[in-house]
Design an enzyme around this catalytic site. Structure first.
Site, PDB file in Angstrom:
ATOM      1  CG  ASP A  24     -64.615 -83.644   3.168  1.00  0.00           C
ATOM      2  OD1 ASP A  24     -64.067 -84.470   2.416  1.00  0.00           O
ATOM      3  OD2 ASP A  24     -65.815 -83.699   3.456  1.00  0.00           O
ATOM      4  CB  THR A  36     -79.712 -83.687   6.736  1.00  0.00           C
ATOM      5  OG1 THR A  36     -79.508 -85.097   6.939  1.00  0.00           O
ATOM      6  CG2 THR A  36     -80.741 -83.495   5.647  1.00  0.00           C
ATOM      7  CB  ALA A  96     -77.723 -82.271  -0.188  1.00  0.00           C
TER       8      ALA A  96
END
Length: 696
Positions: free
Chosen positions: A141, A31, A25
């Site tokens: 997050d 990455t 992903a």
């Protein structure tokens, strides 16, 4: 769920340890690749930072500190951080590899979820956050993309440390995060704490129940504005019939004022489990309307920040901030234990399997009715309960001996004291006590086992290949050194077998490009490449390799190659004017082949038997190349006509046509223009000879 995308890192070796196998992903900061840890022979998730972060030394320093802090957090619902490094080209984090899918995939495929499944999926996330908050870590997050669901049902939350490091490193200039889940205090640039994660959990739970996020907008700043100036509405507005407790739970978590939210993950977990236990089956299994779509993912956004974020938001959209709501009336103080001691709700893989099995049933507008068999079972259980209640006396007819009751109380207290003492010993100094794993790397097995035994741990050994640690010495341990765990937890020692050796592939006979591919596939390195001429092998073909093919070598061993430059070029010597034999010898001495042309030619200047011309006349040939020689027959013999008594002009013209040179000597001025004498005359002479005419 691997993404088949071409990538420069796929097939390479990072830091001479992590073999990158495929790309999983890509996000706003990094990455993620599937890689194999060659040292410990296990699959890992390799998170490679984007170049703009990998070149920031301040950020890399913070990332190192945050990764170490996250690595100390060991919990079944938190993705473990295993390593962090920078090989000079690539900055990376190594994390536990979870084979499966994300909560985003669940929302995307199913849309709005029944409360039972939503609570089951969010429970381990909140539990993991609670442990992190207790350890002083804040995620910052939380979003469905960071909730990983393994194929065996395990649920973990990932990206601890990275989000914190990025947020810390950019706090003065920009706001980084997934805007759909940002808490108001993060938008306003205020200090974030555990309650910021709770806000994100509330937004995520809203999305799970309704299939969409509470706020949307054409640009990120519009969504951020709504987080600050709006109040999240009850999810029952979109899902009619949803229990009021679910509305209150979502709005408690998403209160604008952090003071009105649960203080941390543990406080939220108690309330969540209390609600899940007390809701009825029909409330838990409520089917959302089929029209509710699956939620769309939000990418990580970067929003410019000024010294007055509130002014920016207000001026951007021109709306006043409404009054913030207080905590819902039912919400207890965060420290109050709400979870009842009755039979617990199923957890772990069985729980997720049960919830997903239920979620896969056909949708209906109303809860499904009980079958006749299930209804009869409930009626029997109800009848038995009434019978037991009727048989139970409301008053004990035998009050008992007070002295006996006192003795029983003393015995009970003694037993309790013994149990408390035993528990205190077990968790204080016994096997249940916490201890820190000592450093055992580069020690012998006996030394490592002694250190672990002194710390109270039992150990087992696993042999692994390692390029850096000598055979027989310990590479490391699992849990890692410095980790605080209970003493009854077994510790695995990884003992080096030395470097793992692989046979070098055959590279000779192929091209240089083919050799590079073969070395990359064998995880070997390309060494020095030298070139040499070879008369039999075409240019670009590998002539030799060092070490030779079949030699056992460790991954990353450089292999030197000798590559052909093809046949060596030979300058063609010039032999024009040489005699035939002399010319042939000169050509052959240069390594070339001389060929004498069958036909010879006349030449005024080259004597008979010498070389008049050669082909090629210059340049280069390869060994054995052919040079064709043409031999001279000397000058051509031509008869000389007699022009005595004829006009000199006519004689000169005719002689020149025959290829002679003409010399005129005038006698007494050559007044009459008549040839008096000629030399030579009436004979054959070589073409181009000089004919002398005396003219009177």
């Amino acid at each position: 769920m691997q993404e088949k995308v071409s990538d420069r890192l796929v097939g390479t070796l990072v830091d001479n340890r992590y073999a990158v196998r495929s790309k999983l992903a890509r996000g706003g900061m990094s990455t993620v690749y599937l890689a194999t840890d060659l040292r410990l022979e296990r699959d890992v998730a390799l998170k490679v930072l984007h170049p703009h972060l990998a070149t920031d030394e301040t950020f890399l320093d913070r990332l190192g500190r945050e990764a170490k802090a996250a690595a100390k957090l060991s919990h079944p619902h938190v993705v473990g951080v295993l390593d962090q490094g920078n090989d000079g080209v690539t900055a990376y984090l190594v994390m536990e590899y979870i084979k499966g899918h994300t909560l985003r995939d669940v929302i995307r495929s199913k849309g709005a979820l029944p409360p039972r499944l939503a609570l089951a999926l969010i429970d381990p996330v909140v539990e993991g956050l609670g442990e992190a908050h207790a350890a002083g870590l804040i995620h910052r997050d939380v979003k469905p993309e960071n909730v990983l669901i393994a194929d065996d049902g395990r649920i973990k939350i990932g990206d601890f440390g990275l989000a914190r490091a990025v947020t810390t490193s950019t706090s003065t200039g920009a706001l980084i995060g997934t805007v759909g889940y940002l808490s108001p205090e993060l938008v306003l640039g205020k200090t974030a704490d555990a309650r910021s994660d709770i806000y994100s959990v509330g937004i995520m739970l809203y999305e799970m129940l309704t299939g969409k996020q509470p706020y949307d907008g054409e640009v990120p700043i519009q969504v951020a504005y709504q987080h600050v100036h709006k109040t999240v509405g009850p999810p029952s507005d979109l899902v009619p019939g949803l229990a009021a407790e679910m509305d209150e739970l979502v709005q408690w978590c998403t209160a604008n004022d952090p003071e009105n939210r649960p203080v941390d993950g543990h406080a939220l977990l108690q309330e969540l489990r209390h609600i899940r236990t007390n809701l009825t089956n029909s409330e838990l299994d409520l089917r959302p309307p089929a029209a509710l779509p699956a939620g769309q993912p939000n990418a990580t956004e970067i929003i410019a920040r000024t010294n007055n974020p509130t002014a920016v938001l207000s001026s951007s959209l021109g709306r006043p901030r409404p009054q913030q709501p207080s905590r819902p009336p039912h919400a207890p103080p965060p420290h109050h234990a709400l979870y009842p001691p009755d039979e617990p709700y199923p957890s772990g893989p069985q729980q997720i399997q049960y919830e997903q099995n239920f979620a896969d049933q056909p949708e209906a507008a109303e809860p499904l009715p009980l079958s006749k068999r299930a209804q009869r079972k409930l009626d029997r259980e109800d009848e038995k309960a009434r019978s037991r209640a009727a048989a139970t006396p409301v008053r004990n007819l035998r009050e008992g001996n007070p002295r006996r009751r006192g003795i029983l109380w003393i015995v009970a207290l003694i037993i309790i004291a013994l149990l408390a003492t035993g528990a205190g010993w077990f968790f204080g100094t016994g096997p249940g006590a916490s201890a820190t794993i000592p450093t055992v790397a580069n020690k012998t097995v006996a030394q490592a086992q002694q250190l672990l035994s002194q710390a109270g741990f039992q150990s087992r050994t696993n042999d692994v290949f390692d390029d850096d640690v000598s055979p027989g010495l310990v590479v490391g341990s699992e849990p890692a050194a410095g980790t605080e765990v209970r003493k009854f937890q077994p510790v695995a020692l990884f003992v080096s077998k030395g470097p793992q050796l692989y046979e070098l592939p055959t590279l000779t006979g192929g091209t240089l490009d083919q050799a590079k591919v073969a070395l990359n596939q064998a995880r070997m390195a390309l060494g020095n490449v030298t070139e040499r001429f070879d008369e039999a092998v075409a240019a670009g073909v590998v002539l030799a390799q060092d070490p030779p093919a079949g030699t056992p070598a460790r991954h990353g061993t450089p292999v030197n190659l000798v590559v052909s430059k093809g046949p060596q070029p030979i300058p063609v010597p010039s032999v024009v004017g040489l005699g035939e034999n002399e010319a042939v010898d000169a050509i052959e001495a240069a390594g070339l082949t001389a060929k004498v042309a069958k036909d010879q030619v006349f030449d005024r200047k080259i004597p008979e038997g010498s070389v008049v011309s050669q082909a090629p006349a210059n340049g280069t040939l390869t060994k054995g190349g052919t040079v064709t020689l043409t031999i001279s027959k000397g000058p051509k013999m031509v008869p000389v006509p007699n022009f005595v008594g004829k006009q000199a002009a006519d004689a000169e013209r005719e002689l020149r046509k025959l290829g002679f040179d003409v010399k005129i000597n005038n006698f007494l001025g050559g007044f009459f223009g008549t040839v008096r004498t000629q030399d030579p005359v009436d004979t054959e002479v070589p073409e181009g000879s000089v004919i002398t005419l005396t003219v009177v």
